[in-house]
Motif scaffolding. Structure first.
Motif, PDB file in Angstrom:
ATOM      1  N   ASP A 177       0.830  -1.204   0.000  1.00 47.76           N
ATOM      2  CA  ASP A 177       0.000   0.000   0.000  1.00 47.76           C
ATOM      3  C   ASP A 177       0.864   1.253   0.000  1.00 47.76           C
ATOM      4  N   MET A 178       2.180   1.077  -0.051  1.00 51.03           N
ATOM      5  CA  MET A 178       3.103   2.212  -0.018  1.00 51.03           C
ATOM      6  C   MET A 178       3.162   2.881  -1.387  1.00 51.03           C
ATOM      7  N   PRO A 179       3.531   4.161  -1.447  1.00 53.69           N
ATOM      8  CA  PRO A 179       3.639   4.834  -2.746  1.00 53.69           C
ATOM      9  C   PRO A 179       4.782   4.229  -3.577  1.00 53.69           C
ATOM     10  N   PRO A 180       4.654   4.271  -4.910  1.00 52.46           N
ATOM     11  CA  PRO A 180       5.671   3.669  -5.784  1.00 52.46           C
ATOM     12  C   PRO A 180       7.082   4.202  -5.564  1.00 52.46           C
ATOM     13  N   GLN A 181       7.209   5.475  -5.151  1.00 49.68           N
ATOM     14  CA  GLN A 181       8.545   6.032  -4.918  1.00 49.68           C
ATOM     15  C   GLN A 181       9.256   5.299  -3.781  1.00 49.68           C
ATOM     16  N   MET A 191       8.171   1.957  -2.639  1.00 45.34           N
ATOM     17  CA  MET A 191       8.101   0.497  -2.685  1.00 45.34           C
ATOM     18  C   MET A 191       7.598   0.019  -4.038  1.00 45.34           C
ATOM     19  N   GLN A 192       8.503  -0.561  -4.795  1.00 43.20           N
ATOM     20  CA  GLN A 192       8.201  -1.275  -6.030  1.00 43.20           C
ATOM     21  C   GLN A 192       9.073  -2.520  -6.032  1.00 43.20           C
ATOM     22  N   HIS A 193       8.671  -3.490  -6.832  1.00 44.61           N
ATOM     23  CA  HIS A 193       9.471  -4.720  -6.920  1.00 44.61           C
ATOM     24  C   HIS A 193       9.524  -5.217  -8.352  1.00 44.61           C
ATOM     25  N   ASN A 194      10.537  -6.024  -8.613  1.00 47.28           N
ATOM     26  CA  ASN A 194      10.617  -6.823  -9.822  1.00 47.28           C
ATOM     27  C   ASN A 194      11.229  -8.169  -9.444  1.00 47.28           C
ATOM     28  N   ILE A 203       7.196  -3.060 -10.732  1.00 47.94           N
ATOM     29  CA  ILE A 203       5.781  -2.730 -10.551  1.00 47.94           C
ATOM     30  C   ILE A 203       5.481  -2.279  -9.122  1.00 47.94           C
ATOM     31  N   PRO A 204       4.571  -1.300  -8.987  1.00 51.99           N
ATOM     32  CA  PRO A 204       4.142  -0.842  -7.660  1.00 51.99           C
ATOM     33  C   PRO A 204       3.075  -1.764  -7.079  1.00 51.99           C
ATOM     34  N   GLY A 205       2.672  -1.465  -5.869  1.00 52.44           N
ATOM     35  CA  GLY A 205       1.666  -2.256  -5.172  1.00 52.44           C
ATOM     36  C   GLY A 205       0.382  -2.425  -5.958  1.00 52.44           C
ATOM     37  N   GLY A 206      -0.138  -3.648  -5.933  1.00 55.82           N
ATOM     38  CA  GLY A 206      -1.394  -3.952  -6.592  1.00 55.82           C
ATOM     39  C   GLY A 206      -1.269  -4.319  -8.058  1.00 55.82           C
ATOM     40  N   GLU A 207      -0.069  -4.230  -8.610  1.00 59.31           N
ATOM     41  CA  GLU A 207       0.106  -4.557 -10.025  1.00 59.31           C
ATOM     42  C   GLU A 207       0.771  -5.919 -10.190  1.00 59.31           C
ATOM     43  N   THR A 208       0.604  -6.490 -11.395  1.00 61.90           N
ATOM     44  CA  THR A 208       1.129  -7.812 -11.716  1.00 61.90           C
ATOM     45  C   THR A 208       1.892  -7.742 -13.031  1.00 61.90           C
TER      46      THR A 208
END
Length: 155
Positions: free
Chosen positions: A64-68, A70-73, A114-119
């Motif tokens: 739920d954190m902003p993309p700046q 928390m994002q992952h790959n 991708i940021p939270g909630g994306e696949t």
């Protein structure tokens, strides 16, 4: 008139046909679901595969954190690649999803950042060479914080 048991068996059989128990999709590709979490970990730190197998990874960031922040790959490295060096070089490449642009030969497959909630989904052929292939997140600080796993390729 069919009994309730017969109807239940038919319904159960239909489920097995529509949703294979083995994890293989209708196209014969085994699918693994992996999530990247806020604690800078993957929910699956070991993926087992056979040499030459077609594998699909469906990767989701759960945050739920902003993309700046928390994002992952998920980047599957070659056996020869130095994951430490690759991660450090990639941290300096925000314009290319934190993947060092001149190092494509050091990974086998990768998802998008991708940021939270994306696949993001990748399908690839598992290498023929058996061994332990490291996978990492290249968002700055995540790999160094422990966000890694192993693709174990075994006969």
């Amino acid at each position: 008139m069919k009994s309730i048991i017969e109807k239940a068996l038919v319904a159960l059989l239909a489920l097995f046909i529509l949703y294979p128990v083995t994890g293989y999709s209708q196209d014969g590709v085994r699918t693994i679901e992996v999530s990247g979490l806020d604690n800078m970990r993957y929910d699956k730190e070991i993926i087992e595969a056979q040499p030459g197998e077609e594998l699909r990874i469906v990767f989701t960031t759960e945050s739920d954190m902003p993309p700046q922040a928390m994002q992952h790959n998920l980047v599957i490295m070659t056996l020869e690649a130095d994951a430490d060096d690759f991660a450090m070089a990639s941290m300096m490449s925000p314009d290319t999803d934190y993947i060092a642009p001149d190092r494509d030969d050091e990974y086998i497959a990768r998802t998008e950042m991708i940021p939270g909630g994306e696949t993001s989904e990748i399908t690839f052929t598992v290498p023929e060479e058996t061994g332990d292939y490291t996978y990492i997140c290249t968002f700055p600080g995540h790999y160094m914080g422990g966000m890694m796993g192993t693709l174990q390729v075994r006969e």
